[in-house]
Design a protein around this motif. Sequence first.
Motif, PDB file in Angstrom:
ATOM      1  N   GLY A   1       0.813  -1.211   0.000  1.00 47.01           N
ATOM      2  CA  GLY A   1       0.000   0.000   0.000  1.00 47.01           C
ATOM      3  C   GLY A   1       0.849   1.264   0.000  1.00 47.01           C
ATOM      4  O   GLY A   1       0.548   2.231  -0.697  1.00 47.01           O
ATOM      5  N   ALA A   2       1.925   1.244   0.773  1.00 50.63           N
ATOM      6  CA  ALA A   2       2.830   2.400   0.811  1.00 50.63           C
ATOM      7  C   ALA A   2       3.486   2.613  -0.548  1.00 50.63           C
ATOM      8  O   ALA A   2       3.666   3.756  -0.989  1.00 50.63           O
ATOM      9  CB  ALA A   2       3.888   2.198   1.894  1.00 50.63           C
ATOM     10  N   ALA A   3       3.826   1.522  -1.226  1.00 55.42           N
ATOM     11  CA  ALA A   3       4.421   1.632  -2.560  1.00 55.42           C
ATOM     12  C   ALA A   3       3.424   2.237  -3.545  1.00 55.42           C
ATOM     13  O   ALA A   3       3.787   3.101  -4.355  1.00 55.42           O
ATOM     14  CB  ALA A   3       4.885   0.254  -3.043  1.00 55.42           C
ATOM     15  N   LEU A   4       2.179   1.808  -3.471  1.00 63.60           N
ATOM     16  CA  LEU A   4       1.160   2.386  -4.353  1.00 63.60           C
ATOM     17  C   LEU A   4       0.919   3.855  -4.034  1.00 63.60           C
ATOM     18  O   LEU A   4       0.736   4.667  -4.941  1.00 63.60           O
ATOM     19  CB  LEU A   4      -0.142   1.596  -4.249  1.00 63.60           C
ATOM     20  N   ARG A   5       0.935   4.216  -2.742  1.00 66.86           N
ATOM     21  CA  ARG A   5       0.769   5.622  -2.363  1.00 66.86           C
ATOM     22  C   ARG A   5       1.885   6.468  -2.975  1.00 66.86           C
ATOM     23  O   ARG A   5       1.630   7.531  -3.554  1.00 66.86           O
ATOM     24  CB  ARG A   5       0.773   5.797  -0.848  1.00 66.86           C
ATOM     25  N   SER A   6       3.117   5.996  -2.852  1.00 69.75           N
ATOM     26  CA  SER A   6       4.245   6.740  -3.418  1.00 69.75           C
ATOM     27  C   SER A   6       4.126   6.865  -4.931  1.00 69.75           C
ATOM     28  O   SER A   6       4.406   7.932  -5.492  1.00 69.75           O
ATOM     29  CB  SER A   6       5.562   6.063  -3.048  1.00 69.75           C
TER      30      SER A   6
ATOM     31  N   THR B   1      -4.569  12.522  -6.866  1.00 67.81           N
ATOM     32  CA  THR B   1      -5.196  12.440  -5.555  1.00 67.81           C
ATOM     33  C   THR B   1      -5.786  11.037  -5.405  1.00 67.81           C
ATOM     34  O   THR B   1      -5.945  10.300  -6.387  1.00 67.81           O
ATOM     35  CB  THR B   1      -6.325  13.477  -5.405  1.00 67.81           C
ATOM     36  N   GLN B   2      -6.161  10.704  -4.178  1.00 69.64           N
ATOM     37  CA  GLN B   2      -6.829   9.420  -3.952  1.00 69.64           C
ATOM     38  C   GLN B   2      -8.150   9.382  -4.710  1.00 69.64           C
ATOM     39  O   GLN B   2      -8.518   8.347  -5.270  1.00 69.64           O
ATOM     40  CB  GLN B   2      -7.055   9.206  -2.453  1.00 69.64           C
ATOM     41  N   GLN B   3      -8.845  10.480  -4.739  1.00 70.64           N
ATOM     42  CA  GLN B   3     -10.121  10.572  -5.464  1.00 70.64           C
ATOM     43  C   GLN B   3      -9.910  10.314  -6.952  1.00 70.64           C
ATOM     44  O   GLN B   3     -10.687   9.586  -7.585  1.00 70.64           O
ATOM     45  CB  GLN B   3     -10.753  11.952  -5.246  1.00 70.64           C
ATOM     46  N   GLU B   4      -8.869  10.907  -7.535  1.00 69.73           N
ATOM     47  CA  GLU B   4      -8.597  10.725  -8.965  1.00 69.73           C
ATOM     48  C   GLU B   4      -8.231   9.282  -9.290  1.00 69.73           C
ATOM     49  O   GLU B   4      -8.708   8.723 -10.284  1.00 69.73           O
ATOM     50  CB  GLU B   4      -7.484  11.679  -9.406  1.00 69.73           C
ATOM     51  N   LEU B   5      -7.393   8.669  -8.455  1.00 71.27           N
ATOM     52  CA  LEU B   5      -7.046   7.264  -8.682  1.00 71.27           C
ATOM     53  C   LEU B   5      -8.292   6.398  -8.568  1.00 71.27           C
ATOM     54  O   LEU B   5      -8.514   5.504  -9.398  1.00 71.27           O
ATOM     55  CB  LEU B   5      -5.969   6.793  -7.702  1.00 71.27           C
ATOM     56  N   GLY B   6      -9.112   6.664  -7.565  1.00 73.69           N
ATOM     57  CA  GLY B   6     -10.350   5.917  -7.411  1.00 73.69           C
ATOM     58  C   GLY B   6     -11.232   6.014  -8.647  1.00 73.69           C
ATOM     59  O   GLY B   6     -11.782   5.011  -9.106  1.00 73.69           O
ATOM     60  N   ALA B   7     -11.360   7.208  -9.197  1.00 70.73           N
ATOM     61  CA  ALA B   7     -12.175   7.393 -10.400  1.00 70.73           C
ATOM     62  C   ALA B   7     -11.602   6.611 -11.578  1.00 70.73           C
ATOM     63  O   ALA B   7     -12.357   6.042 -12.383  1.00 70.73           O
ATOM     64  CB  ALA B   7     -12.261   8.882 -10.735  1.00 70.73           C
ATOM     65  N   MET B   8     -10.292   6.548 -11.668  1.00 75.21           N
ATOM     66  CA  MET B   8      -9.649   5.820 -12.769  1.00 75.21           C
ATOM     67  C   MET B   8      -9.964   4.327 -12.729  1.00 75.21           C
ATOM     68  O   MET B   8     -10.058   3.684 -13.779  1.00 75.21           O
ATOM     69  CB  MET B   8      -8.126   6.017 -12.720  1.00 75.21           C
TER      70      MET B   8
ATOM     71  N   ARG C   1     -12.879   6.746  -2.932  1.00 74.83           N
ATOM     72  CA  ARG C   1     -11.697   7.283  -2.267  1.00 74.83           C
ATOM     73  C   ARG C   1     -11.413   6.481  -1.001  1.00 74.83           C
ATOM     74  O   ARG C   1     -10.260   6.196  -0.681  1.00 74.83           O
ATOM     75  CB  ARG C   1     -11.902   8.768  -1.919  1.00 74.83           C
ATOM     76  N   HIS C   2     -12.446   6.084  -0.293  1.00 74.08           N
ATOM     77  CA  HIS C   2     -12.290   5.288   0.934  1.00 74.08           C
ATOM     78  C   HIS C   2     -11.566   3.963   0.636  1.00 74.08           C
ATOM     79  O   HIS C   2     -10.725   3.519   1.425  1.00 74.08           O
ATOM     80  CB  HIS C   2     -13.653   5.027   1.568  1.00 74.08           C
ATOM     81  N   THR C   3     -11.873   3.343  -0.488  1.00 74.41           N
ATOM     82  CA  THR C   3     -11.193   2.102  -0.871  1.00 74.41           C
ATOM     83  C   THR C   3      -9.713   2.362  -1.117  1.00 74.41           C
ATOM     84  O   THR C   3      -8.859   1.564  -0.709  1.00 74.41           O
ATOM     85  CB  THR C   3     -11.850   1.488  -2.117  1.00 74.41           C
ATOM     86  N   ILE C   4      -9.376   3.467  -1.747  1.00 75.26           N
ATOM     87  CA  ILE C   4      -7.973   3.813  -2.003  1.00 75.26           C
ATOM     88  C   ILE C   4      -7.260   4.069  -0.674  1.00 75.26           C
ATOM     89  O   ILE C   4      -6.120   3.636  -0.478  1.00 75.26           O
ATOM     90  CB  ILE C   4      -7.856   5.039  -2.937  1.00 75.26           C
ATOM     91  N   VAL C   5      -7.927   4.737   0.246  1.00 72.73           N
ATOM     92  CA  VAL C   5      -7.348   4.959   1.580  1.00 72.73           C
ATOM     93  C   VAL C   5      -7.034   3.616   2.228  1.00 72.73           C
ATOM     94  O   VAL C   5      -5.937   3.402   2.752  1.00 72.73           O
ATOM     95  CB  VAL C   5      -8.301   5.792   2.472  1.00 72.73           C
ATOM     96  N   ARG C   6      -7.989   2.687   2.197  1.00 71.65           N
ATOM     97  CA  ARG C   6      -7.780   1.364   2.796  1.00 71.65           C
ATOM     98  C   ARG C   6      -6.646   0.614   2.107  1.00 71.65           C
ATOM     99  O   ARG C   6      -5.816  -0.021   2.758  1.00 71.65           O
ATOM    100  CB  ARG C   6      -9.077   0.553   2.749  1.00 71.65           C
TER     101      ARG C   6
ATOM    102  N   ALA D   1      -5.255  -0.727  -9.472  1.00 70.34           N
ATOM    103  CA  ALA D   1      -4.538   0.478  -9.043  1.00 70.34           C
ATOM    104  C   ALA D   1      -3.104   0.448  -9.551  1.00 70.34           C
ATOM    105  O   ALA D   1      -2.599   1.453 -10.063  1.00 70.34           O
ATOM    106  CB  ALA D   1      -4.568   0.606  -7.523  1.00 70.34           C
ATOM    107  N   ALA D   2      -2.446  -0.692  -9.428  1.00 64.60           N
ATOM    108  CA  ALA D   2      -1.071  -0.805  -9.921  1.00 64.60           C
ATOM    109  C   ALA D   2      -1.016  -0.541 -11.424  1.00 64.60           C
ATOM    110  O   ALA D   2      -0.145   0.193 -11.905  1.00 64.60           O
ATOM    111  CB  ALA D   2      -0.508  -2.186  -9.594  1.00 64.60           C
ATOM    112  N   LYS D   3      -1.954  -1.117 -12.156  1.00 66.60           N
ATOM    113  CA  LYS D   3      -1.987  -0.917 -13.603  1.00 66.60           C
ATOM    114  C   LYS D   3      -2.238   0.548 -13.952  1.00 66.60           C
ATOM    115  O   LYS D   3      -1.582   1.103 -14.831  1.00 66.60           O
ATOM    116  CB  LYS D   3      -3.059  -1.807 -14.224  1.00 66.60           C
TER     117      LYS D   3
END
Length: 85
Positions: free
Chosen positions: A19-24, A32-39, A44-49, A64-66
């Motif tokens: 998770g830390a690697a994906l955050r970086s 943003t977490q919201q933008e990644l979630g939309a992609m 956004r809550h799922t991305i936070v988790r 998310a990795a892709k």
Amino acid sequence: MQHSDETVFFRAFDARSFGAALRSARQERGLTQQELGAMIRASRHTIVRLERGENVALETAMAAAKALERDVALIPRFSRLDVKR
């Protein structure tokens, strides 16, 4: 796939370090977490988790990795990984 000299490579040992690697990677891309979630059609809550290393679906983590243009590789423990540039 080409990468810049600033690209960081991570070796994750558990869900938290993954998770830390994906955050970086997300921050490196300026998302943003919201933008990644939309992609990836996740909240956004799922991305936070995911970034905290909490339980999310494997399909979500891989999406998310892709979306972050990252590959996930299984490497034998204690092996050395050399990345040629």
